[in-house]
Design an enzyme around this catalytic site. Structure first.
Site, short mmCIF file in Angstrom:
data_model
loop_
_atom_site.label_atom_id
_atom_site.label_comp_id
_atom_site.label_asym_id
_atom_site.label_seq_id
_atom_site.Cartn_x
_atom_site.Cartn_y
_atom_site.Cartn_z
N GLY A 17 29.04 0.65 -87.58
CA GLY A 17 28.50 0.31 -88.72
C GLY A 17 26.86 0.09 -88.73
O GLY A 17 26.14 0.87 -88.24
N ARG A 38 32.10 -6.87 -79.02
CA ARG A 38 33.09 -6.89 -78.07
C ARG A 38 33.71 -5.93 -77.49
O ARG A 38 34.16 -5.87 -76.35
CB ARG A 38 34.35 -7.57 -79.01
CG ARG A 38 33.99 -9.01 -79.42
CD ARG A 38 35.26 -9.68 -80.48
NE ARG A 38 35.26 -8.89 -81.61
CZ ARG A 38 36.18 -8.84 -82.54
NH1 ARG A 38 37.02 -9.87 -82.55
NH2 ARG A 38 36.01 -8.17 -83.91
N ASN A 91 24.28 -9.50 -87.31
CA ASN A 91 24.78 -8.50 -87.99
C ASN A 91 26.57 -8.85 -87.89
O ASN A 91 27.17 -8.34 -88.59
CB ASN A 91 24.66 -7.11 -87.59
CG ASN A 91 25.45 -6.25 -88.00
OD1 ASN A 91 25.61 -5.84 -89.36
ND2 ASN A 91 26.14 -5.50 -87.20
N TYR A 157 35.84 -15.28 -97.82
CA TYR A 157 34.63 -14.34 -97.55
C TYR A 157 33.50 -14.65 -98.21
O TYR A 157 32.42 -14.80 -97.48
CB TYR A 157 35.22 -12.85 -97.66
CG TYR A 157 34.24 -11.92 -97.08
CD1 TYR A 157 33.70 -11.95 -95.91
CD2 TYR A 157 33.37 -11.08 -98.20
CE1 TYR A 157 32.54 -10.76 -95.66
CE2 TYR A 157 32.49 -10.31 -97.97
CZ TYR A 157 32.03 -10.19 -96.77
OH TYR A 157 31.09 -9.35 -96.36
N LYS A 161 29.94 -15.95 -96.81
CA LYS A 161 28.37 -15.04 -97.02
C LYS A 161 27.33 -16.11 -97.94
O LYS A 161 26.15 -15.88 -97.82
CB LYS A 161 28.74 -13.88 -97.92
CG LYS A 161 29.26 -12.88 -96.84
CD LYS A 161 28.56 -12.47 -95.36
CE LYS A 161 28.99 -11.53 -94.59
NZ LYS A 161 28.11 -11.21 -93.40
N PRO A 187 23.62 -6.68 -98.76
CA PRO A 187 23.94 -5.51 -99.36
C PRO A 187 25.48 -5.57 -100.39
O PRO A 187 26.15 -6.42 -100.01
CB PRO A 187 24.25 -4.33 -98.21
CG PRO A 187 24.34 -5.27 -96.98
CD PRO A 187 24.07 -6.64 -97.32
N THR A 192 31.46 1.30 -94.03
CA THR A 192 31.83 1.12 -92.75
C THR A 192 33.37 0.97 -92.38
O THR A 192 33.98 1.33 -93.18
CB THR A 192 30.86 0.01 -92.42
OG1 THR A 192 31.52 -1.22 -92.76
CG2 THR A 192 29.38 -0.21 -92.74
N PHE A 194 34.39 -1.82 -92.57
CA PHE A 194 34.61 -3.16 -93.23
C PHE A 194 36.08 -3.19 -93.76
O PHE A 194 36.57 -4.10 -93.68
CB PHE A 194 33.41 -3.18 -94.31
CG PHE A 194 33.58 -4.57 -95.06
CD1 PHE A 194 33.03 -5.73 -94.66
CD2 PHE A 194 34.19 -4.44 -96.30
CE1 PHE A 194 33.07 -6.98 -95.41
CE2 PHE A 194 34.48 -5.62 -97.22
CZ PHE A 194 33.82 -6.87 -96.68
#
Length: 259
Positions: A17, A38, A91, A157, A161, A187, A192, A194
């Site tokens: 992404g 990871r 990120n 979530y 953020k 954004p 992605t 996501f």
């Protein structure tokens, strides 16, 4: 405009992404990259591409940002040639589920909080002291429109953020008097992995998120991050909100559905 030639950029979540897109655009600008994620195999594959196309110097860190001891070890054991990080791009992040709060999964909550908030804090805590000591550096936190506007099912979530946005503001205030810069890039819809991650690998459900819409691409976001990091040293881009033209808010999206 600042040259990124031979600057050391640490990118978390670099295996896919926005992280991968950042690696490519910063490699093209002549930077040296520390790529953390990871999935080591993904990083190794990306490294081969970058070296082939840009002859980029790359240092890999197989790292789960949720593990504070691992983050401390990774940063403190960087070789001398890689230890003076110029730009940190926080990120790594994810979303899990769209459950109502009172029906939510504790495991999903903890994964989002541990990655999106605590992981970002760990990297910041171990990298920024070196920037302050050298009186130069830039922290870029990848946030989201979800940090500005909640939406149904987004509860935790969105909370993580929002935390990223306020942590960025607080860090900027704490660094006043130094030359270290802080930017939050937030954004809207970006295509992605996501949604795949949010829906635990339900690819068909994930595809519907972007159906009938032209979303942002990871390259679009990486381009904005590059812009923020290459401004004159006295300029700090505090916050950028970017969305596709087909999106006006966290919940208002123009979909062209085929009949």
């Amino acid at each position: 405009m600042i040259s990124l030639q031979n600057q050391i950029i640490l990118i978390t979540g670099a295996s896919s992404g926005i992280g991968t897109a950042c690696a490519k655009i910063f490699a093209g600008a002549g930077a040296k990259l520390i790529l953390a994620a990871r999935r080591l195999e993904r990083l190794q594959q990306l490294t081969e591409e970058l070296k082939k196309e840009f002859e980029t110097e790359v240092y890999l860190l197989q790292l789960d940002v949720r593990d504070r001891a691992a983050v401390e070890s990774a940063i403190s054991n960087l070789p001398t040639a890689w230890s003076e990080i110029d730009i940190l791009i926080n990120n790594a992040g994810l979303s899990r589920g769209l459950d109502k709060l009172h029906e939510g999964s504790f495991q999903d909550w903890e994964e989002m909080i541990d990655t999106n908030i605590k992981g970002l804090l760990y990297l910041t805590r171990y990298v920024v002291p070196g920037m302050v000591k050298r009186d130069r550096g830039h922290v870029v936190n990848v946030g989201s429109i979800a940090g500005h506007q909640a939406y149904p099912g987004g509860n935790v979530y969105c909370g993580t953020k929002a935390a990223v946005r306020l942590i960025s503001e607080g860090l900027k205030q704490d660094l006043l008097g130094t030359s270290v810069r802080v930017t939050s890039v937030d954004p809207g819809m970006v295509e992605t992995e996501f949604s795949d991650v949010r829906f635990h690998g339900d690819t068909e459900r994930a595809k519907k998120v972007y159906q009938g819409v032209t979303p942002l691409t990871p390259d679009d976001v990486a381009d904005v991050i590059l812009f923020c990091t290459t401004r004159s040293p006295h300029v700090n881009i505090n916050e950028v909100i970017l969305m596709p033209v087909d999106q006006a808010s966290a919940t208002l999206v123009n979909r062209q559905i085929e009949k």
